[in-house]
Structure formats: structure tokens, C-alpha cells
Design a protein around this motif. Sequence first.
Motif, PDB file in Angstrom:
ATOM      1  N   TRP A   7      31.995  41.434 -28.929  1.00  0.00           N
ATOM      2  CA  TRP A   7      30.630  41.614 -28.443  1.00  0.00           C
ATOM      3  C   TRP A   7      30.639  41.914 -26.950  1.00  0.00           C
ATOM      4  CZ3 TRP A   7      32.842  37.099 -29.987  1.00  0.00           C
ATOM      5  CH2 TRP A   7      32.943  36.052 -29.054  1.00  0.00           C
ATOM      6  N   PRO A   8      29.597  42.636 -26.517  1.00  0.00           N
ATOM      7  CA  PRO A   8      29.476  42.919 -25.082  1.00  0.00           C
ATOM      8  C   PRO A   8      28.925  41.705 -24.340  1.00  0.00           C
ATOM      9  CG  PRO A   8      27.641  43.893 -26.264  1.00  0.00           C
ATOM     10  CD  PRO A   8      28.561  43.293 -27.303  1.00  0.00           C
ATOM     11  N   GLU A  10      26.602  41.097 -21.029  1.00  0.00           N
ATOM     12  CA  GLU A  10      25.774  41.748 -20.020  1.00  0.00           C
ATOM     13  C   GLU A  10      26.133  41.188 -18.656  1.00  0.00           C
ATOM     14  OE1 GLU A  10      21.739  41.177 -21.290  1.00  0.00           O
ATOM     15  OE2 GLU A  10      22.222  41.856 -23.316  1.00  0.00           O
ATOM     16  N   SER A  11      26.673  42.063 -17.799  1.00  0.00           N
ATOM     17  CA  SER A  11      27.136  41.623 -16.496  1.00  0.00           C
ATOM     18  C   SER A  11      26.866  42.705 -15.449  1.00  0.00           C
ATOM     19  CB  SER A  11      28.645  41.344 -16.552  1.00  0.00           C
ATOM     20  OG  SER A  11      29.165  41.168 -15.264  1.00  0.00           O
ATOM     21  N   ASP A  14      30.263  44.005 -14.052  1.00  0.00           N
ATOM     22  CA  ASP A  14      31.176  44.773 -14.900  1.00  0.00           C
ATOM     23  C   ASP A  14      30.422  45.298 -16.114  1.00  0.00           C
ATOM     24  OD1 ASP A  14      33.228  45.865 -16.386  1.00  0.00           O
ATOM     25  OD2 ASP A  14      34.383  44.013 -16.558  1.00  0.00           O
ATOM     26  N   ASN A  16      31.367  47.094 -18.441  1.00  0.00           N
ATOM     27  CA  ASN A  16      32.182  47.148 -19.661  1.00  0.00           C
ATOM     28  C   ASN A  16      32.714  45.786 -20.072  1.00  0.00           C
ATOM     29  OD1 ASN A  16      31.961  49.992 -19.964  1.00  0.00           O
ATOM     30  ND2 ASN A  16      33.416  50.213 -18.273  1.00  0.00           N
ATOM     31  N   SER A  17      32.062  44.732 -19.652  1.00  0.00           N
ATOM     32  CA  SER A  17      32.517  43.384 -19.952  1.00  0.00           C
ATOM     33  C   SER A  17      32.254  43.051 -21.413  1.00  0.00           C
ATOM     34  CB  SER A  17      31.786  42.385 -19.044  1.00  0.00           C
ATOM     35  OG  SER A  17      32.280  41.084 -19.248  1.00  0.00           O
ATOM     36  N   GLY A  18      33.175  42.303 -22.005  1.00  0.00           N
ATOM     37  CA  GLY A  18      33.002  41.903 -23.390  1.00  0.00           C
ATOM     38  C   GLY A  18      33.880  40.720 -23.724  1.00  0.00           C
ATOM     39  N   ASP A  19      33.762  40.270 -24.955  1.00  0.00           N
ATOM     40  CA  ASP A  19      34.531  39.124 -25.413  1.00  0.00           C
ATOM     41  C   ASP A  19      34.826  39.321 -26.892  1.00  0.00           C
ATOM     42  OD1 ASP A  19      35.858  36.710 -25.338  1.00  0.00           O
ATOM     43  OD2 ASP A  19      34.125  35.537 -24.719  1.00  0.00           O
ATOM     44  N   ASN A  40      24.286  35.707 -21.777  1.00  0.00           N
ATOM     45  CA  ASN A  40      24.594  37.121 -21.589  1.00  0.00           C
ATOM     46  C   ASN A  40      25.355  37.746 -22.756  1.00  0.00           C
ATOM     47  OD1 ASN A  40      23.327  37.046 -19.112  1.00  0.00           O
ATOM     48  ND2 ASN A  40      25.197  36.589 -18.003  1.00  0.00           N
ATOM     49  N   GLY A  42      26.027  39.652 -26.085  1.00  0.00           N
ATOM     50  CA  GLY A  42      25.340  40.677 -26.864  1.00  0.00           C
ATOM     51  C   GLY A  42      25.561  40.471 -28.362  1.00  0.00           C
ATOM     52  N   GLY A 100      22.222  46.522 -28.899  1.00  0.00           N
ATOM     53  CA  GLY A 100      23.238  47.507 -29.231  1.00  0.00           C
ATOM     54  C   GLY A 100      22.669  48.579 -30.134  1.00  0.00           C
TER      55      GLY A 100
END
Length: 139
Positions: A7-8, A10-11, A14, A16-19, A40, A42, A100
Motif C-alpha cells: 500500500w502507498p 501519503e507523505s 516522499d 513514492n512512499s509505501g509499505d 497516512n 492508503g 487509489g
Amino acid sequence: MTITAVWPIESPEDANSGDGVTLTDPEEVDGLLARLAEPNAGVATVWHEARELADEDEGMPDHDVCVAVRDGYGYLSYIDTAHDLAVPEGDPAAPGLHGGDIEFPEGSGTSLDTLAEALREFLRTARRPESVSWRTVED
């Protein structure tokens, strides 16, 4: 069995931040939902590693599952080669959620316990969960 969720995040620092996380034990589902409940986080895309690929060259799964947690509600969507895009029959008071590439309609949010049980079932069976009642999402 194994499911993977990404998942993204929101930052502003960055874009393109995700986890992501890979789960093999049904008890790990609660941890995933806690992470998706963070402010944050997504909408997560979830796939089951035991299912066939729709396109082996591209590595494209034969199913698309999205999961989100917002304001105490759990959101889930499911589509595969045998089922049209659907969401659970949720709490009528649940607001819609846009995130998304997916829109969860009003009334499709469930309790977090219901979402957790559906994800545990998906992890165990690699099939669309039967622990929830589904409604097809119209285009």
C-alpha cells in the motif's frame, strides 16, 4: 498459504512512499489491519501466492483484492476470473471511500472483526471469502 499486501503511504516528503507485508499465519491479519489504520496508509492491494497467474509473462495475478481501514470501518473488494468486482454488504452507515484506483461505495464498510475474518479465510482458502455477503459493484 501466503498473502502479500502492499500500500502507498501519503507523505509530503516522499511521493513514492509505501509499505508492505507478507502473511502466512491467520493471526498476522490483525497486525496488517492495525498498519492500514494508520493515518497516512492508503488502500492495500492484496494477492494470494497460491493462485494461478492470469499472465505468467507479466506476473499478473488472476485476482484483484483491495483492503482499507478508515474511521473504524474495514473495506474490501474482490474480483477474479469467476467473480465480477464486488464489495461486502456492509454497515449502511459506512461512508464511501475513494482511494487509489478503487471506490468503495457507501454502505460497504464492515466491522474490523468482519474484515479480519474475511482476510483470514482468504489466506486459508485462496478463494473469495464466504464469510461475508457480496454485492456487485456497477460500473
